[in-house]
Design an enzyme around this catalytic site. Structure first.
Site, PDB file in Angstrom:
ATOM      1  N   CYS A   2      40.515  61.294  88.306  1.00 40.07           N
ATOM      2  CA  CYS A   2      39.631  61.668  89.472  1.00 40.07           C
ATOM      3  C   CYS A   2      39.690  60.381  90.474  1.00 40.07           C
ATOM      4  O   CYS A   2      39.416  60.682  91.469  1.00 40.07           O
ATOM      5  CB  CYS A   2      37.809  61.686  88.925  1.00 40.07           C
ATOM      6  N   GLU A  36      40.882  70.493  86.570  1.00 39.44           N
ATOM      7  CA  GLU A  36      39.534  70.105  86.776  1.00 39.44           C
ATOM      8  C   GLU A  36      39.618  68.546  87.607  1.00 39.44           C
ATOM      9  O   GLU A  36      40.268  67.835  87.408  1.00 39.44           O
ATOM     10  CB  GLU A  36      38.707  69.867  85.489  1.00 39.44           C
ATOM     11  N   ARG A  75      26.269  67.721  87.553  1.00 32.83           N
ATOM     12  CA  ARG A  75      27.542  67.537  87.666  1.00 32.83           C
ATOM     13  C   ARG A  75      28.410  68.416  88.306  1.00 32.83           C
ATOM     14  O   ARG A  75      28.711  69.378  87.763  1.00 32.83           O
ATOM     15  CB  ARG A  75      28.329  67.431  86.122  1.00 32.83           C
ATOM     16  N   ARG A 105      31.809  69.813  89.909  1.00 29.96           N
ATOM     17  CA  ARG A 105      33.328  69.397  89.678  1.00 29.96           C
ATOM     18  C   ARG A 105      34.043  70.737  90.399  1.00 29.96           C
ATOM     19  O   ARG A 105      33.397  71.772  90.312  1.00 29.96           O
ATOM     20  CB  ARG A 105      33.585  69.308  88.327  1.00 29.96           C
TER      21      ARG A 105
END
Length: 336
Positions: A94, A141, A184, A186
Site C-alpha cells: 500500500c 486489494e 477501513r 479499501r
C-alpha cells in the site's frame, strides 16, 4: 495447510486452488480457505509475518517474490516455480499509493506510485505471473487512494495492464465498518479471465449500522498497554500544536460507541490512531487481540509474540469478513 484444505473422511474438500502474494499474515488465506480453497503458494517479504503465517496456516511462505519474478528470470523458470492456480490473491504493498506515503515521498523528493523503484513496480511482478500462469480470477486489494493517485493515472495504468492481459476488471471502494468495528476503506479489485464474468460481478452492499469499537475490547487489560504520563502529554502537546497550525496528525481518545479509526502499520509507534479511554488513568493502546478483532480474524488466531510486530501485521492486514463476502460472489461467478 489450513483444516479446510485437508483430507477429511476420505474426501478432499478443495474446490479450487489459489496463490497468496504479499501475503502478510494470511487474511486472504483465511477467507479463501474457508470456501474450500487450497493455497498452493504464498509469498511474503517480511520475516516476522512469515512466522505468523506459518504458525496459523501451516504453510511456509516464500520470501520476496522478486527472487522469482526478476527480469533475469525467463518465463519457463517462473512457470515451473509457481504452481498452477485458479485464483491469484494479492494485497500488493500500500505504501506507494497511500496519502501518507505520497505526502512523505513528496517531502523527501522521492518518487512514488508505479515510479517507485522498490515497491511501485511490484504490480508488474503480479502481471508477469498472470501472463505466464493465466489464473481464472484475480483478487486484489489496495488503499482507496489508489484510484486518485497521480490524478488517476496510476489506476489507469493498472486497468490498462489488466486489460492487455485479457482480463475484465471490476472494482469498488468498500468500508468494513458494518462487518468489523473499524472504519477501513479499501479498493477491492476483481478481474476475470472470461470477459463476460467481469460484467456480471456485483460488489456486496455493506450499508447498515456501524459496529461499535467497544464490542472488540477485552476485559482486565494489562497495565503495560497504558500510555505513560510522558507519552500522553506528548500526544496532547503535538495535537494542540498541529490543530493551531491546521496540519499534521492529531491524537484523541476513541469514541467507543463508534467504529475505530483505520488501524495502520505504524500503530506500534504511539497508538495515536486508536487510544482507548480509561477512567482515572491515561488512555491505552489496543491489545493485539483487539487489533485482530478489528480486522475480523478468528479468536483462535495466534498473533506474533512481539507487540510491535503484531501491531504492524494487523495494520497491514485485510479485513477478513469483507473479503469473505467478496470471494463468495467471485467464486459463484466462476462456477456458474
Amino acid at each position: 495447510m489450513t483444516e479446510s484444505c485437508r483430507v477429511m473422511a476420505g474426501r478432499k474438500l478443495t474446490n479450487f486452488t489459489f496463490i497468496d502474494l504479499f501475503a502478510g499474515i494470511g487474511g486472504f488465506h483465511l477467507a479463501l480457505a474457508s470456501l474450500g480453497g487450497e493455497c498452493v503458494f504464498a509469498s511474503e517479504i517480511d520475516e516476522k509475518a512469515r512466522v505468523t503465517y506459518k504458525q496459523n496456516h501451516g504453510l511456509q511462505p516464500n520470501g520476496d517474490i522478486r527472487a522469482i519474478t526478476s527480469a533475469d528470470r525467463p518465463d519457463n523458470v517462473i512457470k515451473n516455480q509457481i504452481p498452477s492456480h485458479d485464483v491469484l490473491a494479492a494485497g500488493f504493498p500500500c505504501q506507494p499509493f497511500s496519502l501518507a506515503g505520497v505526502s512523505a515521498r513528496n517531502a523527501l523528493g522521492q518518487s512514488h506510485g508505479l515510479l517507485d523503484e522498490t515497491q511501485g513496480t511490484l504490480f508488474y511482478d503480479i502481471a508477469r505471473i498472470v501472463k505466464i500462469k493465466r489464473p481464472k480470477a484475480l483478487l486484489l486489494e489496495n488503499v482507496s487512494n489508489i484510484v486518485r493517485h497521480d490524478g488517476g493515472k496510476t489506476f489507469d495504468v493498472l486497468r490498462r495492464v489488466i486489460s492487455e492481459l485479457g482480463y475484465s476488471l471490476s472494482w469498488d471502494i468498500l468500508n468494513s465498518e458494518t462487518l468489523v468495528p473499524q472504519r477501513r476503506k479499501r479498493c477491492f479489485m476483481v478481474a476475470f479471465r472470461d470477459a463476460d464474468m467481469g460484467e456480471k460481478m456485483k460488489f456486496p452492499d455493506l450499508s447498515g449500522d456501524p459496529i461499535p469499537l467497544r464490542s472488540a475490547l477485552e476485559k482486565d487489560v494489562d497495565e503495560k498497554y497504558t500510555l505513560s504520563d510522558r507519552g500522553w502529554e506528548g500526544h496532547r502537546r503535538r495535537t494542540a500544536a498541529n490543530l493551531a497550525r491546521g496540519t499534521g496528525f492529531t491524537a484523541h481518545v476513541a469514541d467507543l460507541d463508534r467504529p475505530s479509526n483505520t488501524i495502520v502499520a505504524r500503530y506500534y509507534k504511539d497508538g495515536k490512531e486508536c487510544l482507548i479511554p480509561q477512567a482515572g488513568r491515561n488512555p491505552r493502546f489496543l491489545t493485539p487481540r483487539e487489533c485482530a478483532r478489528l480486522q475480523g480474524f478468528p479468536e483462535n488466531f495466534i498473533p506474533h509474540p512481539s507487540r510491535s510486530a503484531a501491531y504492524k501485521q494487523f495494520g497491514n492486514a485485510v479485513a477478513v469478513p469483507v473479503f469473505k463476502l467478496l470471494r463468495r460472489l467471485c467464486w459463484r461467478n466462476l462456477t456458474k
